[in-house]
Design a protein around this motif. Structure first.
Motif, mmCIF file in Angstrom:
data_model
loop_
_atom_site.group_PDB
_atom_site.id
_atom_site.type_symbol
_atom_site.label_atom_id
_atom_site.label_comp_id
_atom_site.label_asym_id
_atom_site.label_seq_id
_atom_site.Cartn_x
_atom_site.Cartn_y
_atom_site.Cartn_z
ATOM 1 N N GLN A 11 0.825 -1.210 0.000
ATOM 2 C CA GLN A 11 0.000 0.000 0.000
ATOM 3 C C GLN A 11 0.857 1.257 0.000
ATOM 4 O O GLN A 11 0.571 2.209 -0.738
ATOM 5 N N ARG A 13 4.002 1.529 -1.019
ATOM 6 C CA ARG A 13 4.675 1.614 -2.322
ATOM 7 C C ARG A 13 3.723 2.170 -3.385
ATOM 8 O O ARG A 13 4.108 3.012 -4.183
ATOM 9 N N ASP A 14 2.487 1.696 -3.383
ATOM 10 C CA ASP A 14 1.499 2.212 -4.343
ATOM 11 C C ASP A 14 1.230 3.694 -4.126
ATOM 12 O O ASP A 14 1.118 4.457 -5.091
ATOM 13 N N GLU A 15 1.138 4.118 -2.872
ATOM 14 C CA GLU A 15 0.908 5.534 -2.585
ATOM 15 C C GLU A 15 2.095 6.382 -3.051
ATOM 16 O O GLU A 15 1.905 7.450 -3.642
ATOM 17 N N LYS A 17 4.091 5.672 -5.499
ATOM 18 C CA LYS A 17 4.038 5.718 -6.964
ATOM 19 C C LYS A 17 2.971 6.694 -7.451
ATOM 20 O O LYS A 17 3.190 7.416 -8.435
ATOM 21 N N GLN A 18 1.831 6.761 -6.765
ATOM 22 C CA GLN A 18 0.802 7.719 -7.159
ATOM 23 C C GLN A 18 1.305 9.155 -7.031
ATOM 24 O O GLN A 18 1.084 9.981 -7.917
ATOM 25 N N ASP A 65 5.646 -0.817 -14.189
ATOM 26 C CA ASP A 65 4.181 -0.725 -14.148
ATOM 27 C C ASP A 65 3.623 -0.252 -15.486
ATOM 28 O O ASP A 65 2.605 -0.770 -15.961
#
Length: 182
Positions: A11, A13-15, A17-18, A65
């Motif tokens: 989570q 890591r995804d944040e 990246k966003q 990605d």
């Protein structure tokens, strides 16, 4: 099944990246900063280095990605019966939906950054589909024609001109495919 720590790590890591995509959209990839992302997330810079060891590692994750998204999109379309012209339009739609992704993988190289081999291997999946769709002799021509039009379109070179980029892509790929049958 991932445990709570693994899910939390994914989570974060995804944040990260966003936030990175927002930075890239606003100022370009050369302005990407883990410390700035940390500040936006309300954590210290060193805290983010537990999730991405360096800016280059973050860039690599973004590139992976982007390539994975495009490769999956192209494969799904082709497996669903989309022809060569349709594939070109699918790729164009993917690029227009998020130009920063397209430009990160096909635009100006990031100064000093070198993608690991396994990252660029994902891009080979895209060419494999094109080889299946139009044959090995035409796949590179398909790619260069499409990316030529896309690069010009995304850079705004068609603005104020009587050019229909979608129609241009269709004509370029149709011509290529029909010349293959001659």
């Amino acid at each position: 099944m991932a445990g709570p720590r693994e899910r939390y790590r994914a989570q974060v890591r995804d944040e990260v990246k966003q936030h990175a995509w927002v930075q890239i959209a606003e100022a370009g990839v050369s302005a990407l900063s883990l410390n700035a992302i940390a500040k936006q997330m309300g954590v210290s810079g060193p805290a983010l280095y537990r999730y991405f060891a360096s800016r280059d590692e973050l860039i690599t994750a973004l590139i992976r990605d982007a390539y994975r998204s495009l490769a999956d999109t192209v494969r799904t379309a082709y497996d669903g019966g989309t022809d060569a012209v349709g594939l070109a339009q699918v790729i164009r739609a993917w690029a227009l939906a998020d130009p920063q992704r397209y430009l990160l993988i096909y635009g100006t190289p990031v100064p000093g950054y070198h993608a690991p081999d396994e990252t660029t291997a994902i891009s080979d999946e895209i060419l494999t589909v094109l080889v299946e769709a139009v044959g090995p002799d035409r796949a590179v021509s398909f790619w260069t024609r499409l990316h030529g039009v896309l690069s010009l379109e995304l850079a705004g070179h068609f603005a104020g001109r009587d050019v229909d980029p979608a129609g241009l892509v269709e004509r370029e790929i149709s011509e290529l495919v029909s010349s293959d049958r001659s």
